[in-house]
Write a protein that holds these residues in place. Structure first.
Motif, PDB file in Angstrom:
ATOM      1  N   ALA A  81       3.622  56.483  13.482  1.00  0.00           N
ATOM      2  CA  ALA A  81       3.831  55.129  12.972  1.00  0.00           C
ATOM      3  C   ALA A  81       4.957  55.161  11.936  1.00  0.00           C
ATOM      4  CB  ALA A  81       2.553  54.589  12.348  1.00  0.00           C
ATOM      5  N   GLY A  82       5.869  54.225  12.017  1.00  0.00           N
ATOM      6  CA  GLY A  82       6.983  54.141  11.069  1.00  0.00           C
ATOM      7  C   GLY A  82       8.220  54.919  11.491  1.00  0.00           C
ATOM      8  N   ASP A  83       8.112  55.693  12.567  1.00  0.00           N
ATOM      9  CA  ASP A  83       9.264  56.459  13.046  1.00  0.00           C
ATOM     10  C   ASP A  83      10.283  55.564  13.745  1.00  0.00           C
ATOM     11  OD1 ASP A  83       8.527  58.988  12.208  1.00  0.00           O
ATOM     12  OD2 ASP A  83       7.750  59.635  14.159  1.00  0.00           O
ATOM     13  N   ASN A  84      11.525  55.988  13.658  1.00  0.00           N
ATOM     14  CA  ASN A  84      12.581  55.444  14.509  1.00  0.00           C
ATOM     15  C   ASN A  84      13.449  56.637  14.895  1.00  0.00           C
ATOM     16  OD1 ASN A  84      14.709  55.815  12.510  1.00  0.00           O
ATOM     17  ND2 ASN A  84      13.891  54.007  11.475  1.00  0.00           N
ATOM     18  N   LEU A  85      14.366  56.450  15.830  1.00  0.00           N
ATOM     19  CA  LEU A  85      15.143  57.584  16.322  1.00  0.00           C
ATOM     20  C   LEU A  85      15.987  58.232  15.228  1.00  0.00           C
ATOM     21  CD1 LEU A  85      16.211  56.367  19.882  1.00  0.00           C
ATOM     22  CD2 LEU A  85      14.299  57.828  19.235  1.00  0.00           C
ATOM     23  N   SER A  86      16.533  57.435  14.329  1.00  0.00           N
ATOM     24  CA  SER A  86      17.341  57.996  13.236  1.00  0.00           C
ATOM     25  C   SER A  86      16.490  58.866  12.309  1.00  0.00           C
ATOM     26  CB  SER A  86      17.999  56.889  12.424  1.00  0.00           C
ATOM     27  OG  SER A  86      18.944  56.214  13.196  1.00  0.00           O
ATOM     28  N   LYS A  87      15.306  58.379  11.989  1.00  0.00           N
ATOM     29  CA  LYS A  87      14.399  59.119  11.105  1.00  0.00           C
ATOM     30  C   LYS A  87      13.977  60.437  11.762  1.00  0.00           C
ATOM     31  CE  LYS A  87      10.061  58.458   8.571  1.00  0.00           C
ATOM     32  NZ  LYS A  87       8.951  57.528   8.334  1.00  0.00           N
ATOM     33  N   ILE A  88      13.699  60.402  13.043  1.00  0.00           N
ATOM     34  CA  ILE A  88      13.313  61.612  13.762  1.00  0.00           C
ATOM     35  C   ILE A  88      14.486  62.596  13.786  1.00  0.00           C
ATOM     36  CG2 ILE A  88      12.641  62.549  16.010  1.00  0.00           C
ATOM     37  CD1 ILE A  88      11.198  59.809  16.484  1.00  0.00           C
ATOM     38  N   ALA A  89      15.687  62.100  14.059  1.00  0.00           N
ATOM     39  CA  ALA A  89      16.872  62.957  14.157  1.00  0.00           C
ATOM     40  C   ALA A  89      17.160  63.701  12.855  1.00  0.00           C
ATOM     41  CB  ALA A  89      18.083  62.126  14.569  1.00  0.00           C
ATOM     42  N   LYS A  90      16.809  63.111  11.715  1.00  0.00           N
ATOM     43  CA  LYS A  90      17.052  63.771  10.422  1.00  0.00           C
ATOM     44  C   LYS A  90      16.285  65.078  10.289  1.00  0.00           C
ATOM     45  CE  LYS A  90      18.306  59.669   7.822  1.00  0.00           C
ATOM     46  NZ  LYS A  90      17.955  58.723   6.786  1.00  0.00           N
ATOM     47  N   ASN A  91      15.226  65.257  11.083  1.00  0.00           N
ATOM     48  CA  ASN A  91      14.441  66.489  11.052  1.00  0.00           C
ATOM     49  C   ASN A  91      15.077  67.613  11.862  1.00  0.00           C
ATOM     50  OD1 ASN A  91      12.239  65.413   9.518  1.00  0.00           O
ATOM     51  ND2 ASN A  91      11.596  64.323  11.355  1.00  0.00           N
ATOM     52  N   TYR A  92      16.141  67.294  12.608  1.00  0.00           N
ATOM     53  CA  TYR A  92      16.775  68.263  13.498  1.00  0.00           C
ATOM     54  C   TYR A  92      18.274  68.297  13.242  1.00  0.00           C
ATOM     55  CZ  TYR A  92      12.288  67.744  15.791  1.00  0.00           C
ATOM     56  OH  TYR A  92      10.942  67.706  16.045  1.00  0.00           O
ATOM     57  N   PRO A  93      18.725  69.221  12.373  1.00  0.00           N
ATOM     58  CA  PRO A  93      20.154  69.301  12.058  1.00  0.00           C
ATOM     59  C   PRO A  93      21.008  69.415  13.320  1.00  0.00           C
ATOM     60  CG  PRO A  93      18.905  70.787  10.656  1.00  0.00           C
ATOM     61  CD  PRO A  93      17.956  70.255  11.687  1.00  0.00           C
ATOM     62  N   GLY A  94      22.064  68.647  13.343  1.00  0.00           N
ATOM     63  CA  GLY A  94      22.973  68.678  14.487  1.00  0.00           C
ATOM     64  C   GLY A  94      22.570  67.753  15.615  1.00  0.00           C
ATOM     65  N   ILE A  95      21.435  67.071  15.470  1.00  0.00           N
ATOM     66  CA  ILE A  95      20.953  66.146  16.500  1.00  0.00           C
ATOM     67  C   ILE A  95      21.043  64.727  15.948  1.00  0.00           C
ATOM     68  CG2 ILE A  95      18.966  65.460  17.919  1.00  0.00           C
ATOM     69  CD1 ILE A  95      19.966  68.221  18.655  1.00  0.00           C
ATOM     70  N   SER A  96      21.621  63.822  16.730  1.00  0.00           N
ATOM     71  CA  SER A  96      21.717  62.425  16.310  1.00  0.00           C
ATOM     72  C   SER A  96      20.676  61.595  17.055  1.00  0.00           C
ATOM     73  CB  SER A  96      23.117  61.874  16.604  1.00  0.00           C
ATOM     74  OG  SER A  96      23.289  61.691  18.004  1.00  0.00           O
ATOM     75  N   TRP A  97      20.481  60.366  16.591  1.00  0.00           N
ATOM     76  CA  TRP A  97      19.536  59.490  17.272  1.00  0.00           C
ATOM     77  C   TRP A  97      20.006  59.236  18.702  1.00  0.00           C
ATOM     78  CZ3 TRP A  97      20.739  54.910  19.568  1.00  0.00           C
ATOM     79  CH2 TRP A  97      21.936  54.300  19.202  1.00  0.00           C
ATOM     80  N   LYS A  98      21.329  59.229  18.894  1.00  0.00           N
ATOM     81  CA  LYS A  98      21.872  59.001  20.247  1.00  0.00           C
ATOM     82  C   LYS A  98      21.517  60.154  21.172  1.00  0.00           C
ATOM     83  CE  LYS A  98      25.753  56.191  18.751  1.00  0.00           C
ATOM     84  NZ  LYS A  98      27.192  56.085  18.616  1.00  0.00           N
ATOM     85  N   ASP A  99      21.532  61.390  20.638  1.00  0.00           N
ATOM     86  CA  ASP A  99      21.152  62.555  21.444  1.00  0.00           C
ATOM     87  C   ASP A  99      19.717  62.423  21.923  1.00  0.00           C
ATOM     88  OD1 ASP A  99      23.670  63.783  20.938  1.00  0.00           O
ATOM     89  OD2 ASP A  99      22.898  64.720  19.108  1.00  0.00           O
ATOM     90  N   ILE A 100      18.835  61.994  21.019  1.00  0.00           N
ATOM     91  CA  ILE A 100      17.422  61.832  21.379  1.00  0.00           C
ATOM     92  C   ILE A 100      17.274  60.716  22.409  1.00  0.00           C
ATOM     93  CG2 ILE A 100      15.108  61.266  20.515  1.00  0.00           C
ATOM     94  CD1 ILE A 100      15.987  62.536  17.824  1.00  0.00           C
ATOM     95  N   TYR A 101      17.989  59.625  22.187  1.00  0.00           N
ATOM     96  CA  TYR A 101      17.937  58.509  23.128  1.00  0.00           C
ATOM     97  C   TYR A 101      18.400  58.953  24.519  1.00  0.00           C
ATOM     98  CZ  TYR A 101      19.207  54.137  25.417  1.00  0.00           C
ATOM     99  OH  TYR A 101      19.331  53.116  26.327  1.00  0.00           O
ATOM    100  N   GLU A 102      19.530  59.657  24.573  1.00  0.00           N
ATOM    101  CA  GLU A 102      20.072  60.108  25.855  1.00  0.00           C
ATOM    102  C   GLU A 102      19.098  61.045  26.577  1.00  0.00           C
ATOM    103  OE1 GLU A 102      22.867  59.179  27.510  1.00  0.00           O
ATOM    104  OE2 GLU A 102      23.236  57.732  25.894  1.00  0.00           O
ATOM    105  N   ALA A 103      18.405  61.885  25.824  1.00  0.00           N
ATOM    106  CA  ALA A 103      17.456  62.830  26.427  1.00  0.00           C
ATOM    107  C   ALA A 103      16.186  62.149  26.919  1.00  0.00           C
ATOM    108  CB  ALA A 103      17.103  63.918  25.414  1.00  0.00           C
ATOM    109  N   ASN A 104      15.962  60.901  26.480  1.00  0.00           N
ATOM    110  CA  ASN A 104      14.719  60.199  26.810  1.00  0.00           C
ATOM    111  C   ASN A 104      14.946  58.853  27.474  1.00  0.00           C
ATOM    112  OD1 ASN A 104      12.415  61.881  25.469  1.00  0.00           O
ATOM    113  ND2 ASN A 104      14.105  61.888  24.009  1.00  0.00           N
TER     114      ASN A 104
END
Length: 124
Positions: A81-104
């Motif tokens: 709850a409260g997550d968004n792609l940008s917030k999640i990406a901050k936990n993974y250096p070198g990964i952007s929210w766009k990378d997560i979006y593209e993978a999913n």
């Protein structure tokens, strides 16, 4: 005293830890240490450096050590709850929210709409 003498403990530790592709060179009064190893060994090298220069003020070492285990293939993440792609990406250096979006893209139609409990792939 050369920088290699000053940081001989750090260099010896990198050598004994079998840091892959280890390269040590001095250039313009800076010691460059390059290579790749596990995250654990990388952290140990930084700990040793911090003991040799506690406040890291000398600014005479550049360690370009890649953590090979950080280059794993994709990982899974369960949305909270409260997550968004940008917030999640901050936990993974070198990964952007766009990378997560593209993978999913198969399960995310709108990158602004993710749901708690949803399992996302985090690219490597």
């Amino acid at each position: 005293m050369s920088l290699q003498d000053k940081y001989k403990d750090l260099i010896s530790q990198a050598q004994s830890a079998n840091v892959a592709n280890l390269q040590v060179r001095e250039q313009d009064n800076v010691l460059y240490i390059d290579g790749s190893t596990t995250s654990q060994v990388k952290d140990q090298l930084w700990d040793t450096y911090e003991k040799l220069d506690p406040e890291m003020r000398a600014a005479d070492v550049v360690m370009n050590i890649t953590a090979t285990d950080a280059l794993q293939e994709e990982r899974d993440y369960v949305v909270k709850a409260g997550d968004n792609l940008s917030k999640i990406a901050k936990n993974y250096p070198g990964i952007s929210w766009k990378d997560i979006y593209e993978a999913n893209k198969d399960q995310i139609k709108d990158p602004n709409l993710i749901h708690p409990g949803q399992k996302l792939k985090i690219p490597g």
